[in-house]
Structures are given as C-alpha cells and as structure tokens.
Design a protein around this motif. Structure first.
Motif, PDB file in Angstrom:
ATOM      1  N   GLN A  72      19.114 -39.980  29.426  1.00 27.46           N
ATOM      2  CA  GLN A  72      18.130 -40.249  30.419  1.00 27.46           C
ATOM      3  C   GLN A  72      18.784 -39.943  31.577  1.00 27.46           C
ATOM      4  OE1 GLN A  72      19.711 -44.371  31.897  1.00 27.46           O
ATOM      5  NE2 GLN A  72      21.871 -44.094  30.868  1.00 27.46           N
ATOM      6  N   VAL A  73      20.381 -39.025  31.553  1.00 25.44           N
ATOM      7  CA  VAL A  73      20.767 -38.250  32.612  1.00 25.44           C
ATOM      8  C   VAL A  73      19.894 -36.663  32.443  1.00 25.44           C
ATOM      9  CG1 VAL A  73      22.849 -38.638  31.917  1.00 25.44           C
ATOM     10  CG2 VAL A  73      22.358 -36.023  31.213  1.00 25.44           C
ATOM     11  N   LEU A  74      18.596 -36.300  31.566  1.00 21.82           N
ATOM     12  CA  LEU A  74      18.048 -35.466  31.793  1.00 21.82           C
ATOM     13  C   LEU A  74      16.910 -35.328  33.198  1.00 21.82           C
ATOM     14  CD1 LEU A  74      17.786 -33.813  28.820  1.00 21.82           C
ATOM     15  CD2 LEU A  74      18.646 -33.109  30.522  1.00 21.82           C
ATOM     16  N   SER A  75      17.199 -36.891  33.295  1.00 17.41           N
ATOM     17  CA  SER A  75      15.966 -37.310  34.134  1.00 17.41           C
ATOM     18  C   SER A  75      16.301 -37.456  35.772  1.00 17.41           C
ATOM     19  CB  SER A  75      15.271 -38.542  33.648  1.00 17.41           C
ATOM     20  OG  SER A  75      14.723 -38.526  32.623  1.00 17.41           O
ATOM     21  N   GLY A  76      17.328 -36.966  35.607  1.00 18.90           N
ATOM     22  CA  GLY A  76      17.814 -37.660  37.099  1.00 18.90           C
ATOM     23  C   GLY A  76      19.078 -38.132  36.834  1.00 18.90           C
ATOM     24  N   ARG A  77      19.431 -38.555  37.773  1.00 21.49           N
ATOM     25  CA  ARG A  77      21.240 -39.360  38.685  1.00 21.49           C
ATOM     26  C   ARG A  77      20.789 -41.523  38.407  1.00 21.49           C
ATOM     27  NH1 ARG A  77      24.712 -40.162  44.160  1.00 21.49           N
ATOM     28  NH2 ARG A  77      25.351 -37.595  43.174  1.00 21.49           N
TER      29      ARG A  77
END
Length: 288
Positions: free
Chosen positions: A262-267
């Motif tokens: 999920q870190v690839l999608s933003g903070r």
C-alpha cells in the motif's frame, strides 16, 4: 522602539507551529505539563525549520548555506549567546535551554542529517540507514530527555531514546516512500533493495516492494521493542507523551506491515479518532 519578544510570546508561536505541522507529535506533546509542553514545542519548531530547509526548493549549495546559518544560530545559543529577539523559535529555544539545560548542540545532528538530504546521500546498508535515523530522530529523543527528566541510568535512557528514534524514523521512511521518491530520495538500503529485486527507485515490482517493506517493518518493530523500554525511565506525564507519539507510529507500522504494497499508493495514515484513542490509553498508563 518595539519591545523584545517575551518567552511566553515565543512559546505561543512555537506551539502554533507544532500543532499545524506535527499532527502526530502534537497528540503526545499536549499531554505534558505547560513548561515541558512549551519547551518541547520550541524544540520541535527548530527541528521543523531544519527539515523545511532540507525539503525546500533551493539548490543543494543554497540549502547547505542555509543549514550552515542554522548551525551558527545553534552554536550561538549553545554558547550562551543572545537570540535574535524577533525570532520566536530562537527565543523559545533559549528559554527552554535556560529552564531545562537542553544540550542544544545536539541539534547539529539534525542539521547533518538534512545536509545528507541536500546532497542526495544514498545508503548502502541497513546500518547506514539506521545511522541516518539516529541523526534526525534519535537526536530529538535524546534532546527530549533533558526536558522530560529521567529515572535510573541516564546513559541507558539515552540509548533507548536512540532506539525509539530509529523505530519512528524507519516507519516514516516506509510511509513516505512515494513522497521521498518524488524528491529524488531513497533511504532504504541499496543492498536490500537489490536483494529483494526492486527497482533502484522502489517503483516496483509490487511483490518485491512488499517483501522489502515487510523486511524493514520487522526491523522497525524490533527497534520499537527495545526503545519502548524508555517508558520505564519517565514520569507519568512524560511517559504518556512518549507513549502517545510512539503508539501512533507503531499503529502506522502495524498497518503498513499488514499490507506492505500500500505504500506504493501514497502515504498511510491513521484517523483522528485512532490517534485520540492512543493518546487516551497513554495518559491512562497503558503501553503502546
């Protein structure tokens, strides 16, 4: 002739900066008695100033010059100099140091960390990354101990503050992978990035990034386990403050570890209600 800024006025401005720029940390700072809360806000406001230079739009050499100016300010205060009366952060820090004997020269570690950011330092090993974390976050923990006060061995407390700082900063690094990448920064160790088969800028492949993030999250969790022993060295309100700040980041880390890609999608973030629950539990004496 304009009157000199009073410490109370300076502290108010520092608290405004803290509340607007450090939402996660402000939940803990609010749990402190007023004198400690004010001093911690001044400490944070200076750390924020340093970070803002590192994250700003100036060219690297300009950033280094600005950071060197901050070093001069710190040196002046540390050597009993008189702060610029129009600068609330310096006036607040001066008052905090006078009240709590804060070792202001330790702020230079944050400056050093931001100098690494300014010149695009990369990190080969996990030890390199953790050394950076100690500069920018462990230093804040050790400075905070001067304000909190400690029970027991001061040296051990400082070592545990370092451990907790590494845990917090590793969590920050994982949370901000996309944001940091946009600024051309990769804090995760290049040897681990390569070992897990990720691209150098950590854009993918998603499965590989997930494995890398899970690996670093486990390291951060180990630092939390060690660092949270610091709570046993603090009085009730200081313990509540530290526990609230650490608890919020520990929940963030748990969320990241549960869904690493999920870190690839933003903070990744927590809801306000979750943060309030963590703060209330800490004030009640419960560990994160």
């Amino acid at each position: 002739m304009q009157a000199r800024m009073t410490p109370a006025e300076a502290y108010r401005r520092c608290e405004e900066i803290t509340h607007s720029e450090a939402r996660n940390f402000s939940y803990g700072i609010r749990l402190l008695p007023k004198p400690k809360r004010q001093a911690m806000s001044a400490l944070y406001a200076m750390a924020r100033r340093i970070d803002d230079i590192g994250d700003g739009s100036h060219q690297p050499q300009e950033k280094l010059a600005l950071l060197n100016g901050v070093r001069d300010d710190i040196c002046g205060l540390a050597n009993a100099g008189t702060p610029n009366p129009d600068d609330p952060v310096l006036v607040g820090l001066h008052a905090a140091a006078a009240t709590f004997s804060v070792p202001l020269e330790t702020l230079n570690e944050i400056v050093t960390g931001c100098e690494h950011d300014a010149v695009g330092t990369t990190y080969q090993t996990m030890a390199d990354t953790e050394r950076y974390c100690r500069l920018v976050a462990g230093s804040v923990g050790r400075l905070s101990l001067a304000i909190f006060g400690t029970k027991g061995c001061a040296t051990t407390a400082a070592e545990l503050a370092d451990e907790l700082g590494v845990a917090l900063q590793l969590t920050n690094i994982l949370r901000d992978i996309v944001e940091d990448r946009e600024m051309g920064r990769v804090y995760l160790p290049s040897e681990d990035v390569a070992r897990f088969g990720c691209t150098p800028d950590i854009t993918g492949p998603p499965e590989a990034v997930g494995e890398l993030v899970a690996f670093v999250a486990a390291r951060a969790e180990a630092h939390f386990v060690k660092g949270l022993r610091l709570l046993d060295f603090l009085d009730h309100r200081s313990r509540a403050c530290t526990g609230a700040m650490a608890g919020i980041y520990k929940r963030l880390l748990t969320q990241i570890a549960a869904h690493p890609t999920q870190v690839l999608s933003g903070r990744v973030s927590l809801r306000t209600t979750e943060k309030l629950v963590v703060a209330a539990r800490s004030l009640a004496g419960m560990r994160p």
